[in-house]
Design a protein around this motif. Structure first.
Motif, PDB file in Angstrom:
ATOM      1  N   ILE A 261     -10.418  -6.259   3.051  1.00 22.59           N
ATOM      2  CA  ILE A 261      -9.027  -5.819   3.083  1.00 22.59           C
ATOM      3  C   ILE A 261      -8.346  -6.324   4.359  1.00 22.59           C
ATOM      4  O   ILE A 261      -9.012  -6.663   5.343  1.00 22.59           O
ATOM      5  N   ASP A 262      -7.032  -6.365   4.307  1.00 19.51           N
ATOM      6  CA  ASP A 262      -6.239  -6.787   5.467  1.00 19.51           C
ATOM      7  C   ASP A 262      -5.650  -5.604   6.221  1.00 19.51           C
ATOM      8  O   ASP A 262      -5.372  -5.704   7.416  1.00 19.51           O
ATOM      9  N   PHE A 263      -5.449  -4.489   5.508  1.00 20.13           N
ATOM     10  CA  PHE A 263      -4.704  -3.378   6.100  1.00 20.13           C
ATOM     11  C   PHE A 263      -4.933  -2.130   5.256  1.00 20.13           C
ATOM     12  O   PHE A 263      -5.208  -2.222   4.056  1.00 20.13           O
ATOM     13  N   TYR A 264      -4.811  -0.961   5.892  1.00 23.19           N
ATOM     14  CA  TYR A 264      -4.835   0.283   5.132  1.00 23.19           C
ATOM     15  C   TYR A 264      -3.980   1.324   5.844  1.00 23.19           C
ATOM     16  O   TYR A 264      -3.714   1.240   7.043  1.00 23.19           O
ATOM     17  N   ASN A 265      -3.529   2.309   5.091  1.00 23.66           N
ATOM     18  CA  ASN A 265      -2.724   3.392   5.640  1.00 23.66           C
ATOM     19  C   ASN A 265      -3.096   4.677   4.902  1.00 23.66           C
ATOM     20  O   ASN A 265      -3.108   4.711   3.672  1.00 23.66           O
ATOM     21  N   ILE A 266      -3.403   5.714   5.672  1.00 29.38           N
ATOM     22  CA  ILE A 266      -3.819   6.996   5.098  1.00 29.38           C
ATOM     23  C   ILE A 266      -2.698   8.012   5.234  1.00 29.38           C
ATOM     24  O   ILE A 266      -2.101   8.151   6.301  1.00 29.38           O
ATOM     25  N   TYR A 267      -2.422   8.716   4.138  1.00 28.23           N
ATOM     26  CA  TYR A 267      -1.487   9.840   4.198  1.00 28.23           C
ATOM     27  C   TYR A 267      -2.087  10.978   3.380  1.00 28.23           C
ATOM     28  O   TYR A 267      -2.317  10.836   2.177  1.00 28.23           O
ATOM     29  N   ASP A 268      -2.339  12.105   4.065  1.00 27.03           N
ATOM     30  CA  ASP A 268      -2.902  13.277   3.396  1.00 27.03           C
ATOM     31  C   ASP A 268      -4.203  12.897   2.686  1.00 27.03           C
ATOM     32  O   ASP A 268      -5.188  12.573   3.335  1.00 27.03           O
ATOM     33  N   ASN A 269      -4.221  12.906   1.343  1.00 30.49           N
ATOM     34  CA  ASN A 269      -5.475  12.663   0.622  1.00 30.49           C
ATOM     35  C   ASN A 269      -5.506  11.326  -0.121  1.00 30.49           C
ATOM     36  O   ASN A 269      -6.312  11.133  -1.031  1.00 30.49           O
ATOM     37  N   VAL A 270      -4.619  10.380   0.269  1.00 27.71           N
ATOM     38  CA  VAL A 270      -4.625   9.060  -0.372  1.00 27.71           C
ATOM     39  C   VAL A 270      -4.680   7.956   0.677  1.00 27.71           C
ATOM     40  O   VAL A 270      -4.276   8.138   1.824  1.00 27.71           O
ATOM     41  N   ILE A 271      -5.196   6.811   0.236  1.00 27.69           N
ATOM     42  CA  ILE A 271      -5.255   5.617   1.077  1.00 27.69           C
ATOM     43  C   ILE A 271      -4.583   4.475   0.330  1.00 27.69           C
ATOM     44  O   ILE A 271      -4.921   4.182  -0.827  1.00 27.69           O
ATOM     45  N   PHE A 272      -3.633   3.829   0.976  1.00 31.29           N
ATOM     46  CA  PHE A 272      -3.062   2.583   0.471  1.00 31.29           C
ATOM     47  C   PHE A 272      -3.715   1.446   1.247  1.00 31.29           C
ATOM     48  O   PHE A 272      -3.859   1.524   2.475  1.00 31.29           O
ATOM     49  N   TYR A 273      -4.110   0.388   0.549  1.00 32.64           N
ATOM     50  CA  TYR A 273      -4.764  -0.713   1.244  1.00 32.64           C
ATOM     51  C   TYR A 273      -4.443  -2.041   0.566  1.00 32.64           C
ATOM     52  O   TYR A 273      -4.250  -2.115  -0.646  1.00 32.64           O
ATOM     53  N   GLN A 274      -4.394  -3.095   1.377  1.00 31.58           N
ATOM     54  CA  GLN A 274      -4.095  -4.433   0.902  1.00 31.58           C
ATOM     55  C   GLN A 274      -5.381  -5.232   0.814  1.00 31.58           C
ATOM     56  O   GLN A 274      -6.088  -5.407   1.803  1.00 31.58           O
ATOM     57  N   THR A 275      -5.718  -5.704  -0.388  1.00 31.40           N
ATOM     58  CA  THR A 275      -6.937  -6.489  -0.559  1.00 31.40           C
ATOM     59  C   THR A 275      -6.707  -7.941  -0.154  1.00 31.40           C
ATOM     60  O   THR A 275      -5.596  -8.466  -0.265  1.00 31.40           O
ATOM     61  N   ASN A 276      -7.777  -8.564   0.314  1.00 27.41           N
ATOM     62  CA  ASN A 276      -7.738  -9.969   0.703  1.00 27.41           C
ATOM     63  C   ASN A 276      -8.478 -10.762  -0.363  1.00 27.41           C
ATOM     64  O   ASN A 276      -9.709 -10.728  -0.443  1.00 27.41           O
ATOM     65  N   SER A 277      -7.729 -11.441  -1.209  1.00 24.13           N
ATOM     66  CA  SER A 277      -8.324 -12.186  -2.319  1.00 24.13           C
ATOM     67  C   SER A 277      -7.541 -13.464  -2.544  1.00 24.13           C
ATOM     68  O   SER A 277      -6.306 -13.445  -2.565  1.00 24.13           O
ATOM     69  N   ALA A 278      -8.252 -14.559  -2.702  1.00 23.50           N
ATOM     70  CA  ALA A 278      -7.582 -15.833  -2.964  1.00 23.50           C
ATOM     71  C   ALA A 278      -6.984 -15.875  -4.361  1.00 23.50           C
ATOM     72  O   ALA A 278      -5.998 -16.570  -4.613  1.00 23.50           O
ATOM     73  N   ASP A 279      -7.569 -15.126  -5.293  1.00 19.58           N
ATOM     74  CA  ASP A 279      -7.137 -15.179  -6.692  1.00 19.58           C
ATOM     75  C   ASP A 279      -6.097 -14.116  -7.044  1.00 19.58           C
ATOM     76  O   ASP A 279      -5.078 -14.428  -7.667  1.00 19.58           O
ATOM     77  N   SER A 280      -6.354 -12.872  -6.673  1.00 21.02           N
ATOM     78  CA  SER A 280      -5.445 -11.803  -7.088  1.00 21.02           C
ATOM     79  C   SER A 280      -5.330 -10.727  -6.002  1.00 21.02           C
ATOM     80  O   SER A 280      -5.803  -9.601  -6.193  1.00 21.02           O
ATOM     81  N   PRO A 281      -4.727 -11.047  -4.869  1.00 19.16           N
ATOM     82  CA  PRO A 281      -4.522 -10.031  -3.833  1.00 19.16           C
ATOM     83  C   PRO A 281      -3.593  -8.941  -4.352  1.00 19.16           C
ATOM     84  O   PRO A 281      -2.712  -9.205  -5.187  1.00 19.16           O
ATOM     85  N   ALA A 282      -3.799  -7.715  -3.871  1.00 19.61           N
ATOM     86  CA  ALA A 282      -2.985  -6.612  -4.377  1.00 19.61           C
ATOM     87  C   ALA A 282      -2.934  -5.475  -3.370  1.00 19.61           C
ATOM     88  O   ALA A 282      -3.853  -5.279  -2.568  1.00 19.61           O
ATOM     89  N   LEU A 283      -1.847  -4.720  -3.457  1.00 17.01           N
ATOM     90  CA  LEU A 283      -1.759  -3.450  -2.757  1.00 17.01           C
ATOM     91  C   LEU A 283      -2.340  -2.392  -3.677  1.00 17.01           C
ATOM     92  O   LEU A 283      -1.948  -2.282  -4.842  1.00 17.01           O
TER      93      LEU A 283
END
Length: 349
Positions: A261-283
């Motif tokens: 992953i490139d980045f993550y952010n935690i709020y309360d009981n969830v985590i948002f994170y950005q995947t590092n992928s050459a084919d299909s990167p996603a938040l």
């Protein structure tokens, strides 16, 4: 009998004005008396600060940098209603505490208020309404966090490059250099700043803001640590930057993602994170334990900032577009139309 002679008042008035002017300059340089900022104050969340502090939720309001208005400082309710522009200048690293806002002024549009006359770049303080702006430090800062009544920040100049500094929230004629190490001022909890070493090691360090001393609390190849209760979340460099969780109570180490992953952010009981992928990167979004993984949006995003209602994110290398989705509810991405409409209205005015 002698008659008393009255001294002419036209000598007294200029003297009073001179004294008031000297006092004003002194207060501007040395600092002012602020209403109290609680000692347990932390100006923003770790994930938001790592996302350049573009959003900051405080006392039912969300203060944010509006990309549709060149990053100007706005305020709104958490549901994006009652939106107002507070400052016509580009800001980042927004913090809030007591009755004040703190932010880094990027100097793109100039500014308003006495503090902005002399400098258009630096660390500034204002009231929650954006008034009474004052410059606390006019140099560059690459990251900053309010802890108690002190601003801790990574100071940058062309001589010493990155050094760790602090300045009182009330202002001072000179900030204090704390360390020549690179201290990531993002994760603060109970008066301690947690960060991974850069120059000498990649261990988890704890900076005590009461004593301004540091110690190693966990060895490892750690990046972007976030401490929540008895857990340490971090990107594990030895495991190709996958997101891990370490339980300090039983030394249990758990991998939360299968991919880099490139980045993550935690709020309360969830985590948002950005995947590092050459084919299909996603938040992506998942629970704190790594379950219920779901795609928020395909592509590469940064400046991921979370609030109690929405999570905001921008396409990489695109400063003029922003998206949002519900932080806890079903994924439903839009382009934050309220902010775009507000910016258009201000441009018309």
């Amino acid at each position: 009998m002698k008659k008393s002679v009255k001294k002419p008042t036209y000598f007294i008035i200029p003297a009073i004005l001179i004294v008031l002017l000297i006092l004003a300059i002194y207060l501007e340089v040395r600092g002012v008396r602020l209403s109290p900022i609680p000692r347990d104050t932390v100006g923003n969340t770790a994930g938001n600060i790592r996302g350049e502090g573009r959003f900051c939720e405080y006392k039912g309001k969300v203060y944010f940098s509006n990309p549709y208005d060149n990053g100007a400082l706005y305020v709104m309710n958490s549901d994006c209603t009652d939106m107002k522009r507070l400052l016509n200048s580009s800001v980042s690293y927004i913090n809030a505490g007591g009755n004040y806002l703190f932010y880094y002024l990027e100097g793109k549009n100039g500014g308003t208020g006495l503090g902005h006359v002399r400098s258009t770049t630096g660390i500034y303080r204002s009231t929650l309404k954006g008034k009474e702006s004052s410059c606390l430090d006019s140099d560059m800062a690459t990251m900053m966090i309010l802890v108690g009544d002190q601003i801790y920040f990574q100071h940058y100049d062309n001589t010493d490059f990155s050094t760790f500094h602090k300045v009182p929230a009330a202002g001072s004629d000179k900030e204090t250099e704390l360390s020549r190490d690179i201290v990531e001022t993002a994760c603060a909890l109970n008066g301690t700043i947690y960060y991974s070493g850069i120059l000498e090691d990649h261990f988890l360090h704890a900076w005590d803001t009461e004593t301004d001393t540091t110690k190693v609390i966990l060895e490892g190849n750690i990046s972007y640590p976030t401490v929540i209760e008895n857990y340490v979340y971090f990107m594990n460099v030895d495991a190709d930057y996958r997101l891990f969780r370490y339980n300090t109570s039983n030394d249990e180490l758990t991998a939360l993602t299968d991919e880099r992953i490139d980045f993550y952010n935690i709020y309360d009981n969830v985590i948002f994170y950005q995947t590092n992928s050459a084919d299909s990167p996603a938040l992506m979004r998942m629970t704190l334990a790594g379950g219920s993984k779901e795609v928020v949006a395909y592509g590469v995003y940064h400046r991921i900032n979370t609030t109690s209602t929405y999570t905001y994110f921008q396409p990489y290398k695109d400063d003029e577009t922003i998206y949002r989705t519900s932080t806890f509810g079903p994924v439903a991405v839009d382009n934050f139309p309220e902010a775009e409409a507000a910016a258009l209205n201000y441009r018309k005015d």
